[in-house]
Write a protein that holds these residues in place. Structure first.
Motif, mmCIF file in Angstrom:
data_model
loop_
_atom_site.group_PDB
_atom_site.id
_atom_site.type_symbol
_atom_site.label_atom_id
_atom_site.label_comp_id
_atom_site.label_asym_id
_atom_site.label_seq_id
_atom_site.Cartn_x
_atom_site.Cartn_y
_atom_site.Cartn_z
ATOM 1 N N ILE A 170 0.833 -1.204 0.000
ATOM 2 C CA ILE A 170 0.000 0.000 0.000
ATOM 3 C C ILE A 170 0.871 1.259 0.000
ATOM 4 C CG2 ILE A 170 -1.737 1.302 1.276
ATOM 5 C CD1 ILE A 170 -2.745 -1.301 -0.043
ATOM 6 N N ALA A 171 1.980 1.214 0.732
ATOM 7 C CA ALA A 171 2.879 2.379 0.773
ATOM 8 C C ALA A 171 3.437 2.684 -0.616
ATOM 9 C CB ALA A 171 4.015 2.135 1.760
ATOM 10 N N HIS A 172 3.815 1.655 -1.351
ATOM 11 C CA HIS A 172 4.325 1.858 -2.718
ATOM 12 C C HIS A 172 3.216 2.398 -3.625
ATOM 13 C CE1 HIS A 172 8.435 0.438 -2.456
ATOM 14 N NE2 HIS A 172 8.038 -0.610 -1.751
ATOM 15 N N GLN A 173 2.003 1.960 -3.397
ATOM 16 C CA GLN A 173 0.890 2.479 -4.184
ATOM 17 C C GLN A 173 0.666 3.966 -3.895
ATOM 18 O OE1 GLN A 173 -0.935 1.657 -6.604
ATOM 19 N NE2 GLN A 173 -2.720 3.013 -6.470
ATOM 20 N N LEU A 174 0.832 4.355 -2.634
ATOM 21 C CA LEU A 174 0.590 5.746 -2.238
ATOM 22 C C LEU A 174 1.754 6.665 -2.566
ATOM 23 C CD1 LEU A 174 -1.038 5.147 1.284
ATOM 24 C CD2 LEU A 174 -2.224 5.794 -0.822
ATOM 25 N N PHE A 175 2.987 6.172 -2.345
ATOM 26 C CA PHE A 175 4.163 7.049 -2.424
ATOM 27 C C PHE A 175 5.155 6.646 -3.506
ATOM 28 C CE2 PHE A 175 2.904 6.834 2.157
ATOM 29 C CZ PHE A 175 2.279 8.079 2.208
ATOM 30 N N ASP A 176 4.819 5.607 -4.278
ATOM 31 C CA ASP A 176 5.638 5.162 -5.397
ATOM 32 C C ASP A 176 7.051 4.836 -4.914
ATOM 33 O OD1 ASP A 176 5.826 4.475 -8.091
ATOM 34 O OD2 ASP A 176 6.586 6.432 -8.656
ATOM 35 N N ASN A 177 8.063 5.298 -5.632
ATOM 36 C CA ASN A 177 9.449 4.946 -5.310
ATOM 37 C C ASN A 177 9.965 5.614 -4.036
ATOM 38 O OD1 ASN A 177 9.624 3.332 -7.607
ATOM 39 N ND2 ASN A 177 10.303 5.047 -8.891
ATOM 40 N N ASP A 178 9.214 6.589 -3.517
ATOM 41 C CA ASP A 178 9.649 7.293 -2.304
ATOM 42 C C ASP A 178 9.191 6.584 -1.032
ATOM 43 O OD1 ASP A 178 10.796 9.342 -3.818
ATOM 44 O OD2 ASP A 178 8.891 10.419 -3.953
ATOM 45 N N ALA A 179 8.469 5.477 -1.161
ATOM 46 C CA ALA A 179 7.833 4.858 -0.002
ATOM 47 C C ALA A 179 8.824 4.472 1.087
ATOM 48 C CB ALA A 179 7.037 3.625 -0.445
ATOM 49 N N VAL A 180 9.861 3.711 0.730
ATOM 50 C CA VAL A 180 10.800 3.228 1.742
ATOM 51 C C VAL A 180 11.554 4.383 2.381
ATOM 52 C CG1 VAL A 180 12.877 1.849 2.116
ATOM 53 C CG2 VAL A 180 11.031 0.955 0.690
ATOM 54 N N ALA A 181 11.991 5.353 1.573
ATOM 55 C CA ALA A 181 12.709 6.512 2.122
ATOM 56 C C ALA A 181 11.818 7.298 3.066
ATOM 57 C CB ALA A 181 13.210 7.401 0.987
ATOM 58 N N LEU A 182 10.546 7.435 2.726
ATOM 59 C CA LEU A 182 9.611 8.180 3.572
ATOM 60 C C LEU A 182 9.399 7.470 4.905
ATOM 61 C CD1 LEU A 182 7.606 10.606 3.676
ATOM 62 C CD2 LEU A 182 5.863 9.044 2.828
ATOM 63 N N LEU A 183 9.263 6.153 4.857
ATOM 64 C CA LEU A 183 9.029 5.391 6.084
ATOM 65 C C LEU A 183 10.270 5.302 6.952
ATOM 66 C CD1 LEU A 183 6.881 2.497 4.599
ATOM 67 C CD2 LEU A 183 6.067 4.423 5.975
ATOM 68 N N ALA A 184 11.451 5.391 6.336
ATOM 69 C CA ALA A 184 12.700 5.273 7.087
ATOM 70 C C ALA A 184 13.114 6.567 7.757
ATOM 71 C CB ALA A 184 13.821 4.804 6.159
ATOM 72 N N GLN A 185 12.599 7.694 7.296
ATOM 73 C CA GLN A 185 13.032 8.973 7.847
ATOM 74 C C GLN A 185 12.373 9.244 9.191
ATOM 75 O OE1 GLN A 185 11.773 11.886 4.954
ATOM 76 N NE2 GLN A 185 9.726 12.016 5.779
ATOM 77 N N SER A 186 12.850 10.278 9.870
ATOM 78 C CA SER A 186 12.260 10.684 11.148
ATOM 79 C C SER A 186 10.788 11.011 10.931
ATOM 80 C CB SER A 186 12.998 11.912 11.694
ATOM 81 O OG SER A 186 12.389 12.367 12.884
ATOM 82 N N GLY A 187 9.934 10.471 11.767
ATOM 83 C CA GLY A 187 8.500 10.665 11.613
ATOM 84 C C GLY A 187 7.845 9.608 10.751
ATOM 85 N N GLY A 188 8.653 8.707 10.150
ATOM 86 C CA GLY A 188 8.096 7.661 9.308
ATOM 87 C C GLY A 188 7.166 6.722 10.048
ATOM 88 N N ASP A 189 7.390 6.554 11.366
ATOM 89 C CA ASP A 189 6.513 5.696 12.157
ATOM 90 C C ASP A 189 5.071 6.172 12.105
ATOM 91 O OD1 ASP A 189 8.654 4.144 12.821
ATOM 92 O OD2 ASP A 189 8.855 4.895 14.874
ATOM 93 N N ASN A 190 4.883 7.507 12.054
ATOM 94 C CA ASN A 190 3.527 8.043 11.979
ATOM 95 C C ASN A 190 2.859 7.662 10.665
ATOM 96 O OD1 ASN A 190 3.756 9.308 14.486
ATOM 97 N ND2 ASN A 190 4.659 11.136 13.591
ATOM 98 N N HIS A 191 3.613 7.727 9.566
ATOM 99 C CA HIS A 191 3.062 7.309 8.268
ATOM 100 C C HIS A 191 2.703 5.823 8.292
ATOM 101 C CE1 HIS A 191 4.112 11.157 6.535
ATOM 102 N NE2 HIS A 191 5.392 10.989 6.799
ATOM 103 N N TRP A 192 3.585 5.020 8.863
ATOM 104 C CA TRP A 192 3.364 3.571 8.940
ATOM 105 C C TRP A 192 2.111 3.262 9.751
ATOM 106 C CZ3 TRP A 192 4.467 -0.159 6.022
ATOM 107 C CH2 TRP A 192 4.604 -1.486 6.456
ATOM 108 N N ARG A 193 1.959 3.966 10.873
ATOM 109 C CA ARG A 193 0.782 3.768 11.719
ATOM 110 C C ARG A 193 -0.491 4.135 10.957
ATOM 111 N NH1 ARG A 193 1.730 7.370 15.512
ATOM 112 N NH2 ARG A 193 3.026 5.988 16.741
ATOM 113 N N LEU A 194 -0.455 5.263 10.259
ATOM 114 C CA LEU A 194 -1.639 5.703 9.519
ATOM 115 C C LEU A 194 -1.990 4.740 8.393
ATOM 116 C CD1 LEU A 194 -0.934 9.547 9.350
ATOM 117 C CD2 LEU A 194 -2.762 8.411 10.625
ATOM 118 N N ILE A 195 -0.968 4.199 7.712
ATOM 119 C CA ILE A 195 -1.222 3.221 6.652
ATOM 120 C C ILE A 195 -1.977 2.021 7.205
ATOM 121 C CG2 ILE A 195 -0.086 1.507 5.167
ATOM 122 C CD1 ILE A 195 2.058 3.669 4.598
ATOM 123 N N HIS A 196 -1.552 1.539 8.363
ATOM 124 C CA HIS A 196 -2.206 0.353 8.925
ATOM 125 C C HIS A 196 -3.590 0.666 9.477
ATOM 126 C CE1 HIS A 196 0.806 -2.624 8.201
ATOM 127 N NE2 HIS A 196 1.756 -1.883 8.729
#
Length: 421
Positions: A225-251
């Motif tokens: 789902i993250a790749h669908q939402l953020f394309d190639n930036d998904a992993v970098a977005l989730l790995a950066q500071s604050g990425g936990d919030n994105h991960w939580r919202l995705i789930h």
């Protein structure tokens, strides 16, 4: 406030405004008054001068009053000032004072007979002030609520509260597994894992196999789902500071979508059955590669454990084994009352309950507590990590309140004296 990025002398900089850093802040006085308070009302009034970061307080006193307090200085500001850094030189985003102390969220002696705080949102949509954007979902609070309602009012004991501390049923796991059981496993090994989920009690237990299967499948579906939402930036977005919030919202969104069979998160034309089948099949293959072909050895605790790091271990790697407390398998995940959250790409524990307290104002000597490690911060002390396994087992030790008992049970004493001037 202090500059956290850039250099204002060379152009622009990002600064952080914090009520607790304003010159002359009286927060030490507020902390002193809080420690001297003798009732819930005393405590609430003491915190009227608390300017450090906002905290949740579960409170009770010997007079029978109890509840929840949300204490601290919260600026009155536009919601746009909570999303990102804003221009500080235009005057457009200036604070308009602070939320009055009497209007901060609180619940003192609520009629329902209990108060619960798990970092969930504590204000409704009708609250007149902007508080923030990032809150934990209400899964943990709802599960605690159900456990409290199982108790007859006025009968709760310290042991009952300890059992709630140990609660590890996951509400999202119930929804996710229900959807996952609708797929047809593609091979015999996947069917074996699928059958295990069919008899699961949805406890995220370190000794069970099902949490491992659930967590890995959910992880891979979340990444899809993250790749669908953020394309190639998904992993970098989730790995950066604050990425936990994105991960939580995705789930959170996945859980809601599964419950409603809403496919808006998925690529065009894909069904949840197809997405779940792919995630499940890939998860089983990954777990076989990591944990072996014997599914009976896939216990959650093998991959879900603490990994405490002493700050000096990186500087003195030769001493790391003596500095770092032991890694210990633990229950729970980010959605269970017994917290044990982890990052998006691994299951090592990154968020957990710190000290656990059970206070009994009717008789303080019935109170219990436990520390994740031990009572000493010195790696050479026998009490550096001697509570770790008890903590992982969700066991407790007595709180000592009687000074004579404390003196009698003390193993050692220290006397601190000021140096001669």
């Amino acid at each position: 406030g202090p500059v956290v990025a850039g250099d204002a002398r060379k152009g622009q900089a990002v600064v952080i405004a914090d009520p607790g850093l304003i010159q002359g802040t009286p927060w030490p006085d507020a902390a002193r008054d809080a420690m001297l308070s003798r009732s819930v009302d005393d405590l609430h009034q003491a915190f009227s001068r608390w300017t450090d970061r906002v905290n949740n307080y579960a409170v009770a006193d010997i007079h029978g009053h109890y509840g929840y307090l949300h204490e601290g200085q919260i600026p009155v500001r536009q919601a746009s000032n909570g999303w990102r850094a804003v221009a500080g030189w235009t005057g457009e985003h200036e604070w308009q004072g602070y939320i009055p102390h009497a209007e901060l969220p609180k619940a003192i002696d609520p009629d329902v007979g209990y108060a619960i705080t798990c970092n969930q949102r504590v204000t409704g949509t009708d609250y007149p002030y902007y508080v923030g954007l990032t809150f934990s979902p209400d899964y943990r609070a709802r599960r605690i609520q159900s456990r409290i309602l199982e108790l007859k009012k006025g009968t709760a004991t310290a042991a009952d509260m300890g059992a709630i501390h140990a609660e590890r049923v996951s509400l999202p796991a119930q929804i996710f597994t229900e959807a996952l059981l609708q797929i047809d496993p593609p091979d015999t090994f996947c069917k074996q894992a699928h059958d295990l989920l069919r008899v699961w009690n949805h406890q995220i237990d370190r000794d069970q196999i099902q949490p491992t299967i659930y967590a890995k499948t959910r992880q891979l579906l979340g990444l899809h789902i993250a790749h669908q939402l953020f394309d190639n930036d998904a992993v970098a977005l989730l790995a950066q500071s604050g990425g936990d919030n994105h991960w939580r919202l995705i789930h959170i969104e996945i859980t809601n979508a599964l419950r409603q069979n809403d496919t808006a998160l998925l690529p065009a034309g894909q069904s949840w059955t197809a997405a779940l089948t792919n995630a499940f099949t890939t998860a089983i293959a990954a777990l076989k590669a990591e944990l072996g072909d014997d599914i009976d050895n896939w216990q959650w605790g093998r991959i879900h454990h603490t990994q405490p790091q002493h700050p000096l271990a990186a500087i003195f790697p030769a001493a790391a084994d003596r500095l770092n407390p032991p890694a210990i398998a633990v229950h729970g995940d980010g959605d269970t009352p017994l917290a044990g959250s982890h990052a998006f790409d691994a299951f090592t524990v990154t968020g957990l309950s710190v000290n656990r307290y059970i206070h009994d104002p009717a008789d303080w000597e019935r109170s219990r507590w436990i520390s994740p490690l031990g009572a000493s911060g010195h790696p050479a002390s026998p009490h550096y990590a001697d509570q770790a396994q008890l903590w992982a087992n969700v066991e407790f030790i007595p709180q000592l309140w009687d000074w004579q008992e404390i003196k009698e049970k003390a193993e050692t004493t220290q006397r601190l004296e000021s140096a001669d001037q």
